[in-house]
Design a protein around this motif. Structure first.
Motif, mmCIF file in Angstrom:
data_model
loop_
_atom_site.group_PDB
_atom_site.id
_atom_site.type_symbol
_atom_site.label_atom_id
_atom_site.label_comp_id
_atom_site.label_asym_id
_atom_site.label_seq_id
_atom_site.Cartn_x
_atom_site.Cartn_y
_atom_site.Cartn_z
ATOM 1 N N GLY A 209 0.817 -1.201 0.000
ATOM 2 C CA GLY A 209 0.000 0.000 0.000
ATOM 3 C C GLY A 209 0.850 1.249 0.000
ATOM 4 O O GLY A 209 1.729 1.408 0.854
ATOM 5 N N ILE A 216 -2.613 0.508 -4.473
ATOM 6 C CA ILE A 216 -2.221 -0.768 -3.895
ATOM 7 C C ILE A 216 -1.674 -1.630 -5.025
ATOM 8 O O ILE A 216 -2.339 -1.825 -6.049
ATOM 9 N N VAL A 234 -6.939 3.500 -5.585
ATOM 10 C CA VAL A 234 -7.904 3.665 -4.499
ATOM 11 C C VAL A 234 -8.741 4.918 -4.695
ATOM 12 O O VAL A 234 -9.945 4.926 -4.409
ATOM 13 N N TRP A 250 -3.549 5.818 5.927
ATOM 14 C CA TRP A 250 -3.741 4.374 5.825
ATOM 15 C C TRP A 250 -3.007 3.686 6.972
ATOM 16 O O TRP A 250 -1.836 3.951 7.228
ATOM 17 N N LEU A 253 -3.181 -3.060 5.879
ATOM 18 C CA LEU A 253 -3.688 -3.869 4.771
ATOM 19 C C LEU A 253 -3.883 -5.291 5.282
ATOM 20 O O LEU A 253 -3.032 -5.813 6.002
ATOM 21 N N LEU A 264 -8.529 -2.261 3.587
ATOM 22 C CA LEU A 264 -7.639 -1.113 3.709
ATOM 23 C C LEU A 264 -8.167 -0.252 4.849
ATOM 24 O O LEU A 264 -9.194 0.420 4.722
ATOM 25 N N THR A 266 -8.128 2.768 7.662
ATOM 26 C CA THR A 266 -7.683 4.154 7.728
ATOM 27 C C THR A 266 -7.951 4.716 9.123
ATOM 28 O O THR A 266 -8.729 4.163 9.897
ATOM 29 N N HIS A 271 -13.301 2.419 6.829
ATOM 30 C CA HIS A 271 -12.324 1.540 6.196
ATOM 31 C C HIS A 271 -12.865 1.094 4.844
ATOM 32 O O HIS A 271 -14.084 0.983 4.646
#
Length: 390
Positions: A209, A216, A234, A250, A253, A264, A266, A271
């Motif tokens: 990521g 990604i 993304v 972020w 992952l 992913l 955050t 998310h």
């Protein structure tokens, strides 16, 4: 809050590479509370309650309480490990619900502590002295070797699901591949802000990521030196549902255990759940409150607003999949929330199916790979179990 008092502890081949998602996880679950060992996660997911507050063996009222930086279970699910802001590693025996041992790393600091596939061996990133990764045996607290090569802080470590290969990400804009059996890296990728990584459940593919590029990248593990097999934008996939944290913030992952989805995480308002084959957005998992207070990996403290306790610490992820890959458990400032990824979503936005309140923040979350336990932590470490009688 739990309806019962909390105990206090006193001192397969599925892969995006070949386009064959697994249709059966074949996971054997062992459950507490007198439930049959064959009970599905679906049967207990609504009943999780905070069950035990785990205390360190050296805990003292007069000593400032450190923050927990990461959580990790060993493969059998018997041990739970934390890395902490006071430069210690703590290990707990899960089924006994008690502290087992403390390991000190005062010279080098510690974060991102991970078990290898041997429960008595761990790797972790340094926070001072240098940027080496350290390989340690826990039974005698002895270093086996150092993995040197990064020229700036390590932001994430990801273990291979079936071998002692692992990946490290760094602020030096490299991703390095390692095997625990040798001190020399087995490969290097030069990328822009590659701060996160994860292996798919087959170990054939890994994802990287890059928040600043909003992408990604998926690589074939055996041919990592070739171009990525997929690149997911993304921003393009997710901008329709939110403009929040598309190119920053972020924190983690993770592949689902069926290989079909990528989580992913955050630090913002939710998310992203992405299709691991196309990169398209499946669902935006909306949080019921504002985002986390900790830094995203690689983020500068000045960007975090400052002030809040723990705001100068990097997050290692406040959400994760359950072992069956269906649910996502997220931490909040007042407990946990649970999303059912197969549930209904309104224009690809999903609110939690369950909200479980607790007085302790959950800045880090981990699920046990073998038992229906989960752990949350900020400064306090809490073990959660299904309470079928609540």
């Amino acid at each position: 809050m739990a309806s019962t008092p909390m105990d206090l502890d006193v001192p397969d081949s599925s892969s995006p590479a070949n386009g064959t998602p697994s249709t059966s996880l074949n996971i054997t679950r062992t459950l507490g509370g007198g439930l049959a060992s064959t009970a599905a996660v679906t049967d207990v997911i609504a009943h999780y309650k905070p069950n035990k507050l785990l205390k360190r063996g050296d805990a003292k009222d007069s000593r400032p309480q450190p923050f927990i930086l990461s959580l990790d279970y060993d493969d059998p699910g018997e041990l739970l490990m934390t890395s902490e802001s006071d430069e210690t590693i703590q290990i707990y025996k899960v089924r006994d619900g008690r502290h087992d041992k403390q390991l000190l790393s005062k010279k080098y600091g510690v974060k991102q502590a991970r078990f290898t596939h041997h429960s008595s061996s761990i790797v972790y990133a340094s926070t001072k002295q240098n940027d080496a990764i350290r390989y340690l045996t826990t039974h005698d607290n002895a270093f086996i070797r150092y993995f040197e090569g990064h020229q700036d802080a390590v932001t994430y470590l990801a273990m291979h699901p079936g071998s002692d290969d692992f990946i490290s990400c760094s602020k030096d804009n490299t991703v390095r591949l390692w095997n625990a059996g040798t001190k020399h890296e087995t490969g290097v990728l030069y990328l822009n802000t590659p701060y996160l990584a994860a292996f798919d459940p087959s170990g054939q593919v890994f994802a990287v990521g890059s928040p600043m590029s909003g992408s990604i990248l998926l690589y074939d593990h055996r041919n990592f030196d070739k171009a990525p097999i997929s690149e997911f934008d993304v921003v393009e996939s997710c901008a329709a549902v939110t403009g929040d944290n598309l190119i920053q913030g972020w924190t983690k992952l993770e592949f689902a255990n069926d290989g079909r989805s990528i989580l992913l995480a955050t630090k913002g308002g939710g998310h992203f759940l992405l299709d691991s084959f196309t990169g398209s957005l499946k669902t935006y998992l909306r949080k019921p409150e504002s985002g986390g207070t900790r830094l995203a990996p690689g983020e500068k403290y000045e960007l975090n607003g400052g002030g809040a306790p723990g705001a100068n610490l990097e997050s290692s992820g406040d959400c994760c999949f359950t072992p069956d890959g269906r649910y996502v458990i997220g931490g909040t400032r007042n407990g946990i929330v649970i999303w059912d990824t197969l549930g209904p979503a309104d224009d690809k936005v999903m609110d939690p199916l369950h909200v479980v309140e607790d007085e302790r923040p959950a800045a880090v979350v981990a699920t046990n790979p073998r038992f229906n336990f989960l752990a949350t932590a900020d400064q306090d470490l809490v073990l959660w179990l299904p309470d079928m009688h609540a």
